[in-house]
Design an enzyme around this catalytic site. Structure first.
Site, PDB file in Angstrom:
ATOM      1  N   ARG A  17    -114.290  19.448  50.701  1.00 52.21           N
ATOM      2  CA  ARG A  17    -114.799  19.716  52.048  1.00 52.21           C
ATOM      3  C   ARG A  17    -114.527  21.160  52.473  1.00 52.21           C
ATOM      4  NH1 ARG A  17    -117.771  15.275  53.927  1.00 52.21           N
ATOM      5  NH2 ARG A  17    -116.774  13.387  53.175  1.00 52.21           N
ATOM      6  N   SER A  18    -113.806  21.916  51.657  1.00 55.33           N
ATOM      7  CA  SER A  18    -113.398  23.266  52.064  1.00 55.33           C
ATOM      8  C   SER A  18    -114.569  24.193  52.374  1.00 55.33           C
ATOM      9  CB  SER A  18    -112.485  23.884  51.002  1.00 55.33           C
ATOM     10  OG  SER A  18    -111.276  23.157  50.945  1.00 55.33           O
ATOM     11  N   THR A  63    -107.140  24.025  44.001  1.00 56.06           N
ATOM     12  CA  THR A  63    -106.811  22.618  44.136  1.00 56.06           C
ATOM     13  C   THR A  63    -106.484  22.034  42.765  1.00 56.06           C
ATOM     14  OG1 THR A  63    -107.529  20.552  45.158  1.00 56.06           O
ATOM     15  CG2 THR A  63    -109.242  21.872  44.090  1.00 56.06           C
ATOM     16  N   LYS A  67    -102.788  24.324  40.826  1.00 54.45           N
ATOM     17  CA  LYS A  67    -101.920  24.988  41.804  1.00 54.45           C
ATOM     18  C   LYS A  67    -100.707  25.659  41.150  1.00 54.45           C
ATOM     19  CE  LYS A  67    -103.234  22.199  45.792  1.00 54.45           C
ATOM     20  NZ  LYS A  67    -102.820  21.392  46.934  1.00 54.45           N
ATOM     21  N   GLY A 133     -92.753  10.499  47.251  1.00 51.90           N
ATOM     22  CA  GLY A 133     -93.358  11.186  46.115  1.00 51.90           C
ATOM     23  C   GLY A 133     -92.647  12.489  45.802  1.00 51.90           C
ATOM     24  N   TYR A 227    -107.413  11.255  52.668  1.00 50.18           N
ATOM     25  CA  TYR A 227    -108.277  10.825  53.759  1.00 50.18           C
ATOM     26  C   TYR A 227    -109.466  10.078  53.165  1.00 50.18           C
ATOM     27  CZ  TYR A 227    -111.055  14.909  52.456  1.00 50.18           C
ATOM     28  OH  TYR A 227    -111.793  15.827  51.761  1.00 50.18           O
TER      29      TYR A 227
HETATM   30  P1  ATR Z   1     -99.777  15.291  42.919  1.00 52.22           P
HETATM   31  O1  ATR Z   1     -99.797  16.656  42.326  1.00 52.22           O
HETATM   32  O2  ATR Z   1    -101.061  14.880  43.578  1.00 52.22           O
HETATM   33  O3  ATR Z   1     -98.609  15.060  43.812  1.00 52.22           O
HETATM   34  P2  ATR Z   1     -98.507  14.043  40.653  1.00 52.22           P
HETATM   35  O4  ATR Z   1     -97.790  15.288  40.351  1.00 52.22           O
HETATM   36  O5  ATR Z   1     -99.122  13.269  39.521  1.00 52.22           O
HETATM   37  O6  ATR Z   1     -99.704  14.279  41.677  1.00 52.22           O
HETATM   38  O7  ATR Z   1     -97.506  13.089  41.469  1.00 52.22           O
HETATM   39  C1  ATR Z   1     -97.854  11.816  41.859  1.00 52.22           C
HETATM   40  C2  ATR Z   1     -96.689  11.206  42.649  1.00 52.22           C
HETATM   41  O8  ATR Z   1     -97.036   9.868  42.955  1.00 52.22           O
HETATM   42  C3  ATR Z   1     -95.371  11.143  41.880  1.00 52.22           C
HETATM   43  O9  ATR Z   1     -94.313  11.257  42.792  1.00 52.22           O
HETATM   44  C4  ATR Z   1     -95.431   9.754  41.261  1.00 52.22           C
HETATM   45  O10 ATR Z   1     -94.168   9.222  40.950  1.00 52.22           O
HETATM   46  P3  ATR Z   1     -93.407   9.664  39.571  1.00 52.22           P
HETATM   47  O11 ATR Z   1     -92.841  11.030  39.854  1.00 52.22           O
HETATM   48  O12 ATR Z   1     -92.357   8.637  39.388  1.00 52.22           O
HETATM   49  O13 ATR Z   1     -94.459   9.683  38.508  1.00 52.22           O
HETATM   50  C5  ATR Z   1     -96.051   8.995  42.397  1.00 52.22           C
HETATM   51  N1  ATR Z   1     -96.728   7.756  41.981  1.00 52.22           N
HETATM   52  C6  ATR Z   1     -97.925   7.655  41.356  1.00 52.22           C
HETATM   53  N2  ATR Z   1     -98.229   6.346  41.152  1.00 52.22           N
HETATM   54  C7  ATR Z   1     -97.222   5.622  41.658  1.00 52.22           C
HETATM   55  C8  ATR Z   1     -96.951   4.218  41.786  1.00 52.22           C
HETATM   56  N3  ATR Z   1     -97.823   3.307  41.319  1.00 52.22           N
HETATM   57  N4  ATR Z   1     -95.800   3.837  42.356  1.00 52.22           N
HETATM   58  C9  ATR Z   1     -94.929   4.751  42.831  1.00 52.22           C
HETATM   59  N5  ATR Z   1     -95.123   6.090  42.767  1.00 52.22           N
HETATM   60  C10 ATR Z   1     -96.246   6.517  42.199  1.00 52.22           C
END
Ligand code: ATR
Length: 290
Positions: A17-18, A63, A67, A133, A227
């Protein structure tokens, strides 16, 4: 006069959407900006960006999944990008075809903080915050969240070691701002937070919200950084448990406004743009995550 060129660089970028947000900012502020999409092959982010800059572009947003690479490429980095170890905004300060002189910044955190404090009207100072997270999304916002001086921030993650490493990196910053900062497991994240921010994609995987509703109290602000349809499971869960549910659209608009300011030195009014985007996104058949 030709417009100054910018783009959102990522893979994928077609749903971003940017471009619309920045064209609304440009219109409202009278800035001459041409903002497009730059699809970068997964193994060729750097050459794609160098060619874009060599063609006369002034900067870009970055994005998923670039990053971290964007942060590495830049010669100069803002303190908040250093804390995040990731950049969502580049300004091409040197136009000589090399990467020397580029400024990397990260506007995600300040965007989140402004959405919470200005648009949602919830103060962060003195509050207890749960940040779920420890991926790029959560790591990217922790520094500015600390700067807003809540009493406490808990970073809870499935893999606690990842959260602990990010907490350790922010320890001095937290101490400097008088914020109690800790890493916890999903099994024991704590209870009744004032603000709960979801920076995971867990609800997308169909596994539900990975913490129990005890993290909420009536009136907790529960915000998902996504969103559109991607945020709906979380938002419904939050409402079902008496929280005030909020998606990531305001954060998206605010992080864009901060990038616009970095490039143009002009701060756009975000309220009408957020209202415009809200109308679009709340119609059926839209999707998105930034
Ligand atoms: P982004 O860059 O979008 O933050 P990412 O680096 O893949 O994506 O991180 C995803 C986050 O969602 C992580 O904190 C991940 O937990 P882990 O560090 O343990 O991998 C978390 N996450 C993804 N799926 C999950 C799930 N089903 N239950 C709990 N945490 C989840």
């Amino acid at each position: 006069m030709t417009a100054d060129r910018y783009a959102v660089a990522g893979n994928p970028v077609e749903h971003s959407r940017s471009p619309l947000i920045h064209s609304l900012f440009a219109q409202a502020t009278g800035q001459s900006v041409d903002y497009g999409r730059l699809l970068c092959p997964l193994d060729a982010f750097k050459p794609t960006l160098l060619a874009f800059a060599a063609g006369g572009a002034k900067g870009c947003n970055v994005t998923v999944p670039f990053k971290f690479e964007a942060f590495e490429m830049a010669a100069r980095r803002s303190p908040r990008a250093e804390l995040a170890q990731a950049a969502n905004t580049l300004r091409f300060d040197a136009q000589n075809g090399a990467d020397g002189g580029w400024l990397a910044d990260n506007t995600d955190g300040v965007g989140l903080v402004r959405d919470i404090t200005v648009h949602a009207g919830v103060p962060l100072e003195g509050q207890r915050v749960l940040l779920l997270g420890a991926g790029g999304a959560s790591a990217g916002v922790l520094g500015p969240l600390i700067e807003a001086r809540p009493a406490e921030i808990v970073m809870a993650n499935r893999t606690i070691e990842k959260a602990q490493a990010i907490v350790d990196r922010h320890a001095a910053w937290a101490a400097q701002h008088g914020v109690k900062l800790s890493a916890r497991s999903l099994a024991e994240p704590g209870e009744a937070f004032d603000v709960f921010i979801n920076g995971t994609a867990a609800s997308l995987s169909g596994s539900g919200i990975p913490v129990g509703p005890q993290v909420l109290r009536p009136g907790t602000l529960a915000l998902d950084m996504m969103y559109g349809p991607a945020a709906q499971t979380f938002l419904q869960w939050a409402r079902d448990h008496g929280a005030i549910a909020r998606d990531g659209l305001g954060m998206l608009v605010e992080q864009a406004a901060e990038a616009f300011y970095i490039w143009r030195g002009v701060r756009p009014d975000t309220k009408p743009v957020l209202a415009h985007m809200r109308q679009l996104v709340d119609q059926p058949k839209t999707d998105g995550a930034h």
